[in-house]
Design a protein around this motif. Structure first.
Motif, PDB file in Angstrom:
ATOM      1  N   PRO A 373      28.533  70.171  50.681  1.00 31.70           N
ATOM      2  CA  PRO A 373      27.995  70.629  49.400  1.00 31.70           C
ATOM      3  C   PRO A 373      28.396  69.658  48.302  1.00 31.70           C
ATOM      4  CG  PRO A 373      29.905  71.924  50.022  1.00 31.70           C
ATOM      5  CD  PRO A 373      29.590  71.052  51.196  1.00 31.70           C
ATOM      6  N   ALA A 374      27.677  69.687  47.192  1.00 27.21           N
ATOM      7  CA  ALA A 374      27.924  68.745  46.098  1.00 27.21           C
ATOM      8  C   ALA A 374      29.359  68.813  45.602  1.00 27.21           C
ATOM      9  CB  ALA A 374      26.945  69.018  44.954  1.00 27.21           C
ATOM     10  N   GLU A 375      29.930  70.016  45.570  1.00 29.52           N
ATOM     11  CA  GLU A 375      31.285  70.152  45.045  1.00 29.52           C
ATOM     12  C   GLU A 375      32.341  69.480  45.925  1.00 29.52           C
ATOM     13  OE1 GLU A 375      32.923  74.414  45.920  1.00 29.52           O
ATOM     14  OE2 GLU A 375      30.731  74.528  45.867  1.00 29.52           O
ATOM     15  N   ALA A 376      31.964  69.142  47.184  1.00 29.93           N
ATOM     16  CA  ALA A 376      32.912  68.497  48.084  1.00 29.93           C
ATOM     17  C   ALA A 376      32.783  66.981  48.081  1.00 29.93           C
ATOM     18  CB  ALA A 376      32.734  69.032  49.498  1.00 29.93           C
ATOM     19  N   LYS A 377      31.954  66.439  47.191  1.00 27.66           N
ATOM     20  CA  LYS A 377      31.813  64.979  47.163  1.00 27.66           C
ATOM     21  C   LYS A 377      33.151  64.262  46.955  1.00 27.66           C
ATOM     22  CE  LYS A 377      29.097  61.170  45.305  1.00 27.66           C
ATOM     23  NZ  LYS A 377      30.251  60.264  45.217  1.00 27.66           N
ATOM     24  N   PRO A 378      34.078  64.778  46.154  1.00 28.21           N
ATOM     25  CA  PRO A 378      35.372  64.105  46.050  1.00 28.21           C
ATOM     26  C   PRO A 378      36.092  63.978  47.395  1.00 28.21           C
ATOM     27  CG  PRO A 378      35.114  65.655  44.244  1.00 28.21           C
ATOM     28  CD  PRO A 378      33.981  65.905  45.183  1.00 28.21           C
ATOM     29  N   VAL A 379      35.867  64.934  48.301  1.00 27.90           N
ATOM     30  CA  VAL A 379      36.498  64.853  49.621  1.00 27.90           C
ATOM     31  C   VAL A 379      35.876  63.724  50.430  1.00 27.90           C
ATOM     32  CG1 VAL A 379      37.098  66.118  51.718  1.00 27.90           C
ATOM     33  CG2 VAL A 379      36.882  67.344  49.540  1.00 27.90           C
ATOM     34  N   SER A 380      34.548  63.667  50.434  1.00 29.36           N
ATOM     35  CA  SER A 380      33.897  62.575  51.167  1.00 29.36           C
ATOM     36  C   SER A 380      34.271  61.226  50.567  1.00 29.36           C
ATOM     37  CB  SER A 380      32.379  62.760  51.184  1.00 29.36           C
ATOM     38  OG  SER A 380      31.834  62.798  49.881  1.00 29.36           O
ATOM     39  N   ASP A 381      34.411  61.158  49.254  1.00 25.55           N
ATOM     40  CA  ASP A 381      34.822  59.897  48.621  1.00 25.55           C
ATOM     41  C   ASP A 381      36.231  59.497  49.062  1.00 25.55           C
ATOM     42  OD1 ASP A 381      32.417  59.770  47.306  1.00 25.55           O
ATOM     43  OD2 ASP A 381      33.203  60.483  45.380  1.00 25.55           O
ATOM     44  N   ARG A 382      37.139  60.474  49.136  1.00 28.98           N
ATOM     45  CA  ARG A 382      38.501  60.176  49.548  1.00 28.98           C
ATOM     46  C   ARG A 382      38.552  59.732  51.005  1.00 28.98           C
ATOM     47  NH1 ARG A 382      39.712  64.993  46.689  1.00 28.98           N
ATOM     48  NH2 ARG A 382      40.375  66.136  48.567  1.00 28.98           N
ATOM     49  N   ILE A 383      37.786  60.425  51.827  1.00 29.61           N
ATOM     50  CA  ILE A 383      37.766  60.063  53.249  1.00 29.61           C
ATOM     51  C   ILE A 383      37.188  58.666  53.435  1.00 29.61           C
ATOM     52  CG2 ILE A 383      36.714  60.605  55.476  1.00 29.61           C
ATOM     53  CD1 ILE A 383      36.949  63.578  54.718  1.00 29.61           C
ATOM     54  N   ALA A 388      37.995  52.872  54.867  1.00 26.99           N
ATOM     55  CA  ALA A 388      37.560  51.495  54.630  1.00 26.99           C
ATOM     56  C   ALA A 388      38.487  50.448  55.238  1.00 26.99           C
ATOM     57  CB  ALA A 388      37.377  51.263  53.132  1.00 26.99           C
ATOM     58  N   PRO A 389      39.821  50.602  55.185  1.00 29.51           N
ATOM     59  CA  PRO A 389      40.686  49.593  55.799  1.00 29.51           C
ATOM     60  C   PRO A 389      40.528  49.461  57.311  1.00 29.51           C
ATOM     61  CG  PRO A 389      41.915  50.896  54.204  1.00 29.51           C
ATOM     62  CD  PRO A 389      40.603  51.582  54.400  1.00 29.51           C
ATOM     63  N   LEU A 390      39.877  50.431  57.933  1.00 28.34           N
ATOM     64  CA  LEU A 390      39.601  50.351  59.373  1.00 28.34           C
ATOM     65  C   LEU A 390      38.262  49.677  59.657  1.00 28.34           C
ATOM     66  CD1 LEU A 390      40.721  53.954  60.432  1.00 28.34           C
ATOM     67  CD2 LEU A 390      41.984  51.822  60.767  1.00 28.34           C
ATOM     68  N   GLY A 391      37.614  49.160  58.618  1.00 28.38           N
ATOM     69  CA  GLY A 391      36.320  48.517  58.790  1.00 28.38           C
ATOM     70  C   GLY A 391      35.176  49.497  58.900  1.00 28.38           C
ATOM     71  N   ILE A 392      35.341  50.684  58.321  1.00 30.53           N
ATOM     72  CA  ILE A 392      34.331  51.743  58.402  1.00 30.53           C
ATOM     73  C   ILE A 392      33.666  51.908  57.052  1.00 30.53           C
ATOM     74  CG2 ILE A 392      33.941  54.198  58.860  1.00 30.53           C
ATOM     75  CD1 ILE A 392      36.505  54.075  60.619  1.00 30.53           C
ATOM     76  N   ALA A 450      40.906  56.668  62.774  1.00 30.74           N
ATOM     77  CA  ALA A 450      39.845  57.183  61.904  1.00 30.74           C
ATOM     78  C   ALA A 450      39.827  58.710  61.917  1.00 30.74           C
ATOM     79  CB  ALA A 450      38.500  56.630  62.347  1.00 30.74           C
ATOM     80  N   TRP A 451      39.929  59.293  63.079  1.00 27.56           N
ATOM     81  CA  TRP A 451      39.930  60.748  63.176  1.00 27.56           C
ATOM     82  C   TRP A 451      41.172  61.346  62.525  1.00 27.56           C
ATOM     83  CZ3 TRP A 451      36.813  64.676  65.147  1.00 27.56           C
ATOM     84  CH2 TRP A 451      35.560  64.261  65.640  1.00 27.56           C
ATOM     85  N   THR A 452      42.314  60.711  62.698  1.00 29.52           N
ATOM     86  CA  THR A 452      43.540  61.200  62.062  1.00 29.52           C
ATOM     87  C   THR A 452      43.400  61.179  60.548  1.00 29.52           C
ATOM     88  OG1 THR A 452      44.876  60.390  63.914  1.00 29.52           O
ATOM     89  CG2 THR A 452      46.028  60.811  61.846  1.00 29.52           C
ATOM     90  N   THR A 453      42.828  60.110  60.040  1.00 29.80           N
ATOM     91  CA  THR A 453      42.601  59.978  58.600  1.00 29.80           C
ATOM     92  C   THR A 453      41.678  61.075  58.087  1.00 29.80           C
ATOM     93  OG1 THR A 453      42.895  57.579  58.743  1.00 29.80           O
ATOM     94  CG2 THR A 453      41.701  58.416  56.828  1.00 29.80           C
ATOM     95  N   MET A 454      40.556  61.236  58.761  1.00 32.69           N
ATOM     96  CA  MET A 454      39.578  62.240  58.344  1.00 32.69           C
ATOM     97  C   MET A 454      40.172  63.641  58.375  1.00 32.69           C
ATOM     98  SD  MET A 454      37.432  64.779  59.729  1.00 32.69           S
ATOM     99  CE  MET A 454      36.947  64.375  61.400  1.00 32.69           C
TER     100      MET A 454
END
Length: 468
Positions: A373-383, A388-392, A450-454
């Protein structure tokens, strides 16, 4: 294959001032709208790049159990193996949730070109194939370069003949060619049966040029009697195409003796990392325990089982997350997603807020997609920033989930797809070559990181993750 070079980051948490190993980094709950603290998420990510849990799981499952066809004794053994492993790793609420399903068992399978140029062909039956009978079948072959060519002929026009369907599948990073060219396997046998064919052989849905055929399930529509259906290895299919180019009639001898084995038991294995806040909901992560019988199911899907389990274990060892993380190791995915459907029916009224699946091998993750949902965009941004440092990189299309969580995705549950590189996946998919030696340990570790991070960020985020 060539190993992936990952971007190194500092690991200050690994050594105490004395030089001795420090305790595992702990989780830090992330206030809504704030970036994840590097001291928590980054440390866990970097520690996961040294993970050995996932490879241990793959090695154990493929060695101590081996092939795990759905609704067989081997799949039951895999469930018991998984329960013991999950308990030994410290997970809570570990148990099996059984269900019943129709079972199909492979038999003998041989094919030979009788005329105009006699030679043996490498072949394997497709799941749900009918049988030729013990004496086999010998018939004229009709060649269709594409599934569309088969669809175009009149019903009943192939009576007594064997249909041969080819395609032009090529490797793609995102695996998108599977959906297009896989129709030859998914629907081709049912179409051929309606056209009156006595049997069908297809060019394997694969991108390799090894003389190893690819199996996989097919689906005969209701009211259509299953006919013998098999896949030729890619080189053998191309050989058959060259034979047809000579302009002479082609005759094939085919022996397939699979059988339907009535109703048998399968089941899902469930384990949890309990969260501190029941009202925050459940994150359900999934991979599947069953495999085809030709190889040992290392990339499909022992590696997915291992990745999600190792990542959840790392989050668990770091402390109590806010949300409960539920590991769901599905049964009977290969033959129609029975495990995912059974789990949904049993748990659809529970508060699931996020789901994610690992079922595309063990090569590196290169993209992350979200359905939030739109309100969770900060979560997707943080993830995305933490990956990114993993090349993702972050994708621009919504996450779609997979076979074992698709009903939750359609129900509006938040979804994350950690997209693995599929360039070589269909070289191995559903073949005897699906064995542990094909897994690159460094790429497997990148998946765990990546999964641990997410999971670290999602399990502790304050934002709502479920669509309203």
């Amino acid at each position: 294959m060539q190993k992936i070079g990952l971007i190194p980051l500092a690991l200050p948490f690994l050594l105490a001032a004395t030089g001795a190993p420090a305790a595992p980094p702990s989780l830090t709950e992330v206030p809504a709208g704030r970036a994840a603290p590097e001291s928590g998420v980054a440390a866990l990510r970097e520690a996961a790049l040294k993970d050995d849990i996932a490879m241990d799981i793959v090695e154990g499952l493929t060695t101590e159990v081996g092939p795990r066809p759905a609704a067989t004794a081997q799949e039951a053994k895999a469930r018991e193996w998984a329960v013991a492993k999950l308990k030994s790793l410290g997970f809570s609420n570990v148990h099996i949730e059984p269900y019943s399903m129709p079972a199909w068992v492979r038999g003998e399978e041989t094919a030979s070109l009788i005329s105009p140029f006699p030679q043996k062909l490498a072949i394997t039956a497709l799941g749900n194939s009918g049988a030729t009978g013990k004496k086999g079948l010998q018939a004229e072959v009709v060649y269709f370069p594409t599934i569309a060519d088969l669809q175009a002929v009149p019903d009943g026009s192939l009576k007594g003949k064997i249909a041969f369907v080819s395609h032009a599948m090529k490797p793609t990073q995102d695996g998108s060619s599977y959906g297009e060219y896989g129709t030859a396997r998914f629907a081709g046998p049912g179409i051929a049966a309606r056209k009156g064919a006595a049997a069908i052989v297809i060019k394997s849905i694969g991108t390799d040029h090894h003389r190893v055929p690819h199996t996989g399930v097919t689906d005969f529509p209701k009211g259509v009697t299953p006919i013998p259906a098999a896949a030729l290895s890619v080189p053998d299919a191309e050989q058959l195409e060259r034979v047809f180019s000579r302009g002479q009639p082609v005759t094939l001898s085919l022996l397939l003796t699979p059988r339907f084995n009535g109703t048998q038991q399968s089941g899902n294995v469930i384990a949890e990392v309990p969260g501190s806040d029941p009202s925050a909901g459940i994150i359900m992560v999934t991979g599947h325990l069953d495999s085809w019988d030709l190889g040992t199911g290392a990339i499909d899907d022992a590696s997915g089982v291992a990745i999600i389990t190792a990542a959840a274990k790392r989050v668990m060892d770091a402390g109590t997350p806010r949300r409960t993380i539920r590991v769901m190791l599905a049964g009977a995915e290969e033959v129609g997603g029975f495990g995912g459907d059974a789990y949904y029916e049993a748990h659809k009224n529970e508060l699931h807020v996020l789901t994610s699946e690992s079922d595309f091998g063990a090569d590196r993750i290169w993209r992350v997609d979200f359905k939030f949902p739109a309100e969770a965009k900060p979560v997707s941004d943080r993830i995305a920033a933490a990956l990114a440092p993993l090349g993702i990189g972050a994708g621009k299309q919504p996450a779609g989930g997979g076979a074992d969580n698709e009903k939750f995705v359609k129900a509006g549950i938040g979804t994350i797809d950690l997209q693995q590189d599929g360039t070589r996946y269909f070289d191995l998919h559903h073949t005897a070559d699906d064995t542990i030696d094909k897994i690159d340990p460094e790429q497997l570790r990148q998946n765990v990181a990546a999964w641990t991070t997410m999971l670290t960020i999602a399990a502790n985020a304050r934002e709502n993750l479920k669509e309203k």
